[in-house]
Design a protein around this motif. Structure first.
Motif, PDB file in Angstrom:
ATOM      1  N   LEU A  23       0.831  -1.201   0.000  1.00  0.00           N
ATOM      2  CA  LEU A  23       0.000   0.000   0.000  1.00  0.00           C
ATOM      3  C   LEU A  23       0.867   1.252   0.000  1.00  0.00           C
ATOM      4  N   THR A  24       2.016   1.173   0.681  1.00  0.00           N
ATOM      5  CA  THR A  24       2.932   2.311   0.679  1.00  0.00           C
ATOM      6  C   THR A  24       3.366   2.630  -0.747  1.00  0.00           C
ATOM      7  N   VAL A  25       3.688   1.567  -1.490  1.00  0.00           N
ATOM      8  CA  VAL A  25       4.147   1.773  -2.857  1.00  0.00           C
ATOM      9  C   VAL A  25       3.140   2.616  -3.624  1.00  0.00           C
ATOM     10  N   PHE A  26       1.834   2.307  -3.403  1.00  0.00           N
ATOM     11  CA  PHE A  26       0.955   3.070  -4.256  1.00  0.00           C
ATOM     12  C   PHE A  26       0.367   4.319  -3.614  1.00  0.00           C
ATOM     13  N   ASN A  27       0.699   4.507  -2.348  1.00  0.00           N
ATOM     14  CA  ASN A  27       0.281   5.725  -1.674  1.00  0.00           C
ATOM     15  C   ASN A  27       1.361   6.786  -1.678  1.00  0.00           C
ATOM     16  N   LEU A  28       2.595   6.334  -1.808  1.00  0.00           N
ATOM     17  CA  LEU A  28       3.740   7.238  -1.699  1.00  0.00           C
ATOM     18  C   LEU A  28       3.674   8.400  -2.693  1.00  0.00           C
ATOM     19  N   PRO A  29       3.439   8.127  -3.981  1.00  0.00           N
ATOM     20  CA  PRO A  29       3.392   9.234  -4.934  1.00  0.00           C
ATOM     21  C   PRO A  29       2.349  10.281  -4.551  1.00  0.00           C
TER      22      PRO A  29
END
Lengths: 300, 325, 295
Positions: free
Chosen positions: C140-146
């Motif tokens: 989830l971090t991967v896709f929330n980071l941006p």
């Protein structure tokens, strides 16, 4: 005395500066690393279909028969590619006019009501989980289509409608921003020349905001293209190119969700699913580049 | 102030990452403990739960350890329920049950990421022969499948040939098998599905075709819903999913009942397997024994709509050869 | 007067379409909430699910969703803030910055299923975290980071230039200026954005199917030792979130009341997301007012 304090302060400053710089740099580094490893891992898995399992890329992109467990196994991914493009474009065809009308309504017709009620509600749609869309699609849209149109209700049309509701917020938000950013002088000039509101919208507003509107549409298509669960629940999942909008079809994402758990890592079938994921990944890049190109045009 | 906040944040982050690194090791140790022998060896994998492991209710034996079972989503409810009951008796043991599909389960148990791989099919059908040979099969239940049709369809018996013709697209109208003049809508499973493999192997005897316009769903719930709602639909379901929203048809005149499966007259069924890599350790063996004990077999197994292995009067091997018990 | 007529027709159509959208949205939300509302009770929200008997609840799933959200935010916020600060304050315009900006954009538009598969490959298999909350949080971090990076950038850009320059002119270091002058002023924007992003995390399912897993082990809510496998706080246990539970129960549920549970859980999910949105708006306005009036 005062000097040493000064020096201490300076060195403290420098450490602080250094810590900040390094910390933020690490964060950015991680970000870039993530995307690189992502491309690397998905590509290494996805390309092994061609290198390890000896599938001809041309067969994969043009073959219409997907029978990964057959004898011999066939990996024609064209039905999925066609399915993905047709559902997302269909979704955009439905959502784009709706989104544009909603934006005009919000910016030009009833700004007070639009900004206070319509816009928040549409933005809320963006936050609703995709499983809920799938759930509603399967319990409302599919039976509705089954009663009204020929076929079983599942299919490209059901997928397109569910997706169009999902991408409506994206398109509306961007269209609203674009309309609101239009210089007031342009519109006033048009009104001063005696144009009606519709003439102004049609002749002035639409052409000047077109690149921005297109950006919204492309972003919407990109989102629809990658959506998995909601589509899988309503599309029917037959690995064929459908002959009508109401016939069961498949998308890249639905094929992946359907079979990923049942296949074993490293087998040809599993690798072929990774190839589908790689196609999705590549399409993401394509969409981002189209958006960038459009954004550059809208600036000129 | 803010600076220290940032520091705290980054420290927390570093700590979390470090902690996960450390924990990860012990986690995989727990996952790999199929080679460990006995309770002492597995304690390490369980981390800090030694404190709770001292109240074993079973006669003298202290079982403990942390285990992971993954695989078949059809088998998951059964194993999950049995695991809950087992853990109540043996508080030192933790068994986690995961879904993910038969393929995932077999792959993970073969690679040592899971202790038990739940599967609807024989390991040999999914894995390479040498990998499958390392796995030990524990058959815990039998699942029977039946062809189901929309309740409005008048047909109530289908022969093997008729089913083959329907699922390969030779028959497309119900009138050809004695029903009303209505188009047949097939609700099949994806080619990777274990349920489909069983149905093809024992009911059709041949591969079904992925026909134009057919519906494919992986999940039994969706299949049931669609067959129940769509006029002219046919699909197949495990007996546990059957209820009056769909109509069950006889196969070659034989009804899909427990007795008919047990005495071998109804052939469309499969074993539910729990694979371990090599011989299981004491606690795991106790759990697998518990799975085939009368308490589970006559309790949860029946409640969930499976057929107890103990009731089967016949034995069938991977090639389909049937022998009387 | 033809143009007038056309104008009237066009206005009518737009009004009609807007009305249609409002009806559609209202109907959509009402359908979910009305269908599920009858099933929501204290018991439903707290009791564990039942595999084949009636009366299962969504207690552990609800807890998992919230806990996963907290975990994800604990990783996302420091990383996202850092990267956002770099992009808006340290990055020099040029090829490299353009490239990083492109990366962020691409990352934010990756399909969640691809992120989930990446998580399966890297976090679950290569790093060996297995199906766990932690793998899920990383995915989830991967896709929330941006998103977080963009929010931070926006927030920092909303700070008036003078404030920043005044601070720098006083001889305060750049880093200190950012953290103690600019960040506090950017808080309203960042906070609102973060809460909206949280709503997205809360409802995500596709990325979690292959990372956080689809089962919830026995949880002992009296045990708060985060290292114990039965403790709800253990980040290395598999966990099924509410969204994943809806997906599973819709497809595999054999409990007699599976449909009701799915409807109830959907309603809970939608209402939670709604609450996130309202809180974000309310908070944003509140903080904004506080800032503008006190100055």
């Amino acid at each position: 005395m005062a000097r040493s304090v000064e020096r201490e302060k300076r060195s403290k400053h420098l450490t602080e500066e250094w810590v900040g710089r390094v910390y933020t740099l690490i964060c950015v580094g991680l970000l870039v690393l993530t995307i690189f490893s992502m491309v690397y891992f998905v590509a290494s898995k996805g390309l092994s279909t061609f290198f390890k399992d000896g599938v001809n890329p041309i067969d994969l992109f043009t073959g219409v028969k997907w029978a990964p467990e057959g004898e011999p196994p066939l990996f024609g991914a064209l039905p999925f590619i066609v399915g993905s493009f047709s559902t997302s474009i269909l979704a955009a065809l439905i959502a784009a006019p709706l989104g544009f009308c909603a934006a005009v309504f919000i910016v030009e017709l009833m700004p007070k009501f639009g900004r206070k009620v319509l816009q928040p509600v549409i933005e809320l749609l963006a936050g609703i989980p995709s499983v809920v869309y799938g759930f509603v699609g399967l319990s409302v849209i599919v039976p509705f289509f089954r009663d009204i149109f020929p076929g079983q209700g599942l299919g490209l049309a059901a997928g397109g409608v569910v997706l169009s509701i999902m991408i409506l917020p994206t398109i509306t938000t961007i269209a609203t921003d674009a309309l609101a950013a239009l210089p007031a002088g342009l519109k006033e000039g048009s009104y001063a020349l005696g144009s009606t509101r519709w003439q102004t919208i049609y002749r002035i507003v639409l052409p000047t905001t077109l690149p921005a509107l297109l950006t919204g549409i492309v972003l919407g298509i990109a989102r629809a293209f990658g959506e998995a669960l909601a589509v899988q629940m309503v599309i029917g999942n037959a690995p064929h190119i459908p002959t009508s909008l109401f016939e069961s079809a498949s998308t890249l994402t639905s094929a992946i969700t359907l079979s990923m758990g049942n296949t074993i890592m490293g087998t040809a079938h599993n690798n072929a699913l990774w190839t589908l994921a790689l196609i999705l990944l590549t399409m993401t890049f394509v969409f981002v580049f189209i958006v960038r190109w459009l954004e550059r045009r809208s600036k000129v | 102030m803010k600076k220290s906040l940032m520091f705290v944040m980054s420290i927390v982050l570093v700590f979390t990452l470090a902690a996960c690194g450390g924990n990860n090791n012990s986690g995989t140790a727990g996952g790999n403990n199929s080679t460990n022998k006995g309770a002492a060896g597995t304690n390490e994998g369980a981390g800090t739960n030694t404190g709770t492991g001292n109240e074993g209710t079973d006669a003298g034996t202290e079982l403990s350890g942390s285990y992971l079972a993954t695989g078949s989503s059809a088998l998951q409810p059964l194993v999950d329920q049995a695991a809950q009951m087992f853990m109540e008796k043996n508080s030192g043991v933790t068994i986690q049950v995961q879904g993910g599909g038969s393929g995932t389960g077999l792959a993970q148990v073969s690679e040592g990421q899971a202790n038990i791989g739940n599967s609807d099919v024989f390991a040999e059908e999914k894995l390479d022969a040498d990998k499958a040979a390392e796995l030990k099969d524990h058959q815990v239940a039998v699942v029977a499948m039946a062809a189901v049709v929309n309740p409005e369809i008048t047909v109530d018996n289908l022969t093997k040939q008729q089913l083959v013709d329907i699922f390969t697209g030779k028959i497309t109208n119900w009138s050809e098998v004695g029903g009303a003049d209505q188009k047949i809508v097939i609700v099949n499973r994806p080619a990777s599905s274990g349920t489909r493999a069983t149905f093809e192997k024992y009911a059709l005897g041949t591969k079904a075709e992925d026909l134009q316009g057919m519906i494919q769903e992986d999940s039994s719930g969706t299949v049931k819903k669609l067959v129940g709602e769509t006029p002219g639909a046919i699909g197949y379901l495990a007996l546990s999913y059957l209820d009056d929203t769909v109509k069950t048809v006889k196969y070659e005149g034989v009804e899909a009942t427990e007795e008919n499966v047990a005495n071998g007259t109804y052939p469309v069924w499969a074993y539910e397997h729990m694979y371990t890599k090599g011989e299981p350790d004491a606690a795991l063996q106790a759990f697998l024994d518990y799975m085939v004990s009368d308490e589970v077999q006559n309790g949860v197994v029946v409640e969930l709509g499976y057929i107890p292995v103990s009731k089967m009067q016949i034995v069938r091997d991977i090639d389909g050869n049937v022998t009387q018990k | 007067m033809k143009a007038r007529t056309v104008d009237k027709i066009a206005t009518g159509i737009i009004m009609a379409v807007a009305g249609f959208i409002i009806l559609l949205l209202a109907g959509f939300l009402a359908y979910i909430i009305v269908r599920g509302f009858g099933h929501i009770s204290y018991d439903f929200l707290t009791s564990p699910p039942q595999t084949f008997r009636e009366g299962g609840g969504i207690g552990p799933q609800l807890f998992n969703s919230l806990f996963l959200l907290v975990l994800t935010m604990m990783i996302t916020i420091p990383l996202g803030l850092g990267a956002g600060i770099y992009m808006s304050e340290y990055a020099k315009p040029g090829r490299l910055t353009d490239f990083i900006r492109l990366t962020v954009e691409v990352l934010s538009s990756f399909p969640s299923i691809v992120v989930g598969l990446f998580g399966l490959l890297v976090f679950v298999n290569v790093f060996g975290f297995g199906f766990s909350l932690f793998s899920g949080a990383l995915a989830l971090t991967v896709f929330n980071l941006p998103l977080m990076v963009r929010i931070t950038e926006q927030g920092l850009r909303s700070v008036p230039r003078e404030q920043k320059e005044a601070s720098l002119a006083l001889g305060i270091s750049k880093w200190k200026t950012i953290t103690s002058v600019m960040l506090p002023m950017a808080v309203p924007v960042i906070l609102t954005g973060t809460i909206l992003a949280s709503g997205r995390v809360f409802g995500e399912a596709a990325a979690l199917l292959f990372t956080a897993g689809m089962s919830s082990p026995r949880l002992d809510f009296g045990n708060w030792n985060p290292l114990d496998p039965t403790s709800p706080l253990n980040p290395f246990r598999p966990a099924e979130t509410l969204a994943v539970h809806i997906w599973k129960i819709n497809s595999e549920g054999i409990a007699p009341d599976a449909r009701d549970i799915a409807a109830g859980a959907s309603a809970v999910l939608v209402m939670t997301v709604l609450a996130f949105n309202l809180i974000a708006r309310w908070l944003g306005r509140l903080v904004y007012r506080k800032f503008t009036s006190s100055r």
